[in-house]
Enzyme design. Sequence first.
Site, PDB file in Angstrom:
ATOM      1  N   LYS A   1       0.528  -1.327  -0.381  1.00 28.54           N
ATOM      2  CA  LYS A   1      -0.239   0.065  -0.041  1.00 28.54           C
ATOM      3  C   LYS A   1       0.337   1.355   0.005  1.00 28.54           C
ATOM      4  O   LYS A   1       0.590   2.522  -0.634  1.00 28.54           O
ATOM      5  CB  LYS A   1      -1.535   0.349   1.238  1.00 28.54           C
ATOM      6  CG  LYS A   1      -2.380  -1.016   1.286  1.00 28.54           C
ATOM      7  CD  LYS A   1      -3.231  -1.057   2.465  1.00 28.54           C
ATOM      8  CE  LYS A   1      -4.478  -1.322   1.862  1.00 28.54           C
ATOM      9  NZ  LYS A   1      -5.398  -1.207   3.064  1.00 28.54           N
TER      10      LYS A   1
ATOM     11  N   ASP B   1     -10.700   3.458   1.812  1.00 28.64           N
ATOM     12  CA  ASP B   1     -10.169   2.481   3.265  1.00 28.64           C
ATOM     13  C   ASP B   1     -11.069   3.376   4.320  1.00 28.64           C
ATOM     14  O   ASP B   1     -11.629   3.033   5.296  1.00 28.64           O
ATOM     15  CB  ASP B   1      -8.440   2.469   4.224  1.00 28.64           C
ATOM     16  CG  ASP B   1      -8.413   0.793   3.371  1.00 28.64           C
ATOM     17  OD1 ASP B   1      -9.081   0.075   2.906  1.00 28.64           O
ATOM     18  OD2 ASP B   1      -7.017   0.850   3.354  1.00 28.64           O
TER      19      ASP B   1
END
Length: 276
Positions: free
Chosen positions: A66, A102
């Site tokens: 990420k 997220d």
Amino acid sequence: MKKLFAVLGYPIGHSMSPIMLNDVLSYYEIDAHYHPFKVSPDELETAIRGLKAIGISGFNVTIPHKSAIIPFLDGVDDLALSIGAVNTVVNDNGKFIGYNTDGYGFIKGLNPYISSFSDKKVLVIGAGGAARAIYFTMAKMKPFALDITNRTVTKAEELIEACPFETRSKALSLEDAANHLNEYDVVIQTTMIGMYPNISETPISLRNLNPQSLVCDIIYNPLDTKFLIEARQKGATVQNGVEMFVYQGALAFEKWTGIFPDVKRMRENVLRFLEA
């Protein structure tokens, strides 16, 4: 020509994203396939070049890529850049643009319970990558207070200092947070404590929990962590990590297709998979 979407991770066999997203691609009659790619850290740059060469329409990024992926992208959304992590990439006319869904995915999952955070005092447990995404995104919602507790208080302080959005925040030790837990309207557990197989562990004592509070745990294996079981026994409303997982996927799907998908259908698919 059939479109391709994907998720990159290492390992990747456990990912539920292909099951969830291939179903909604079919449901909306989109001629596309979503494929998991196992990409080791030393192969990441090569993999990105390969995906660009074949014209992939978009992809998700999971652990451990990420943050590492950012230098290999053509652009990164401001929020994702401040978080320092990307979980969704869009192919915008040949350019790979990174986003982080997220935090917004987590907040959208709270919609049935909370319409405004302006009068809410929120406690985030943990100061890792997931905490950072949720904390930064929630700071944009301007809650009344947004505190962080972590085993290492200096990490919580560093997270607060790094946030580009102004908010009322304190960094607390686990003991201090437990002692003042009755003050919080929302408690968000972002660590891996309590995840299978270590299901007997909890990150913080709930002895002083406000029974009117909403308690969230981003873990979804098990669906009911010991932390959530104890919170429910105290009278609190609880939410596991399925909602965040489903909504972050729905937001990625929307960025790729322009369609915000049926989250109820996605949730049912995920729960069937987990229960199996």
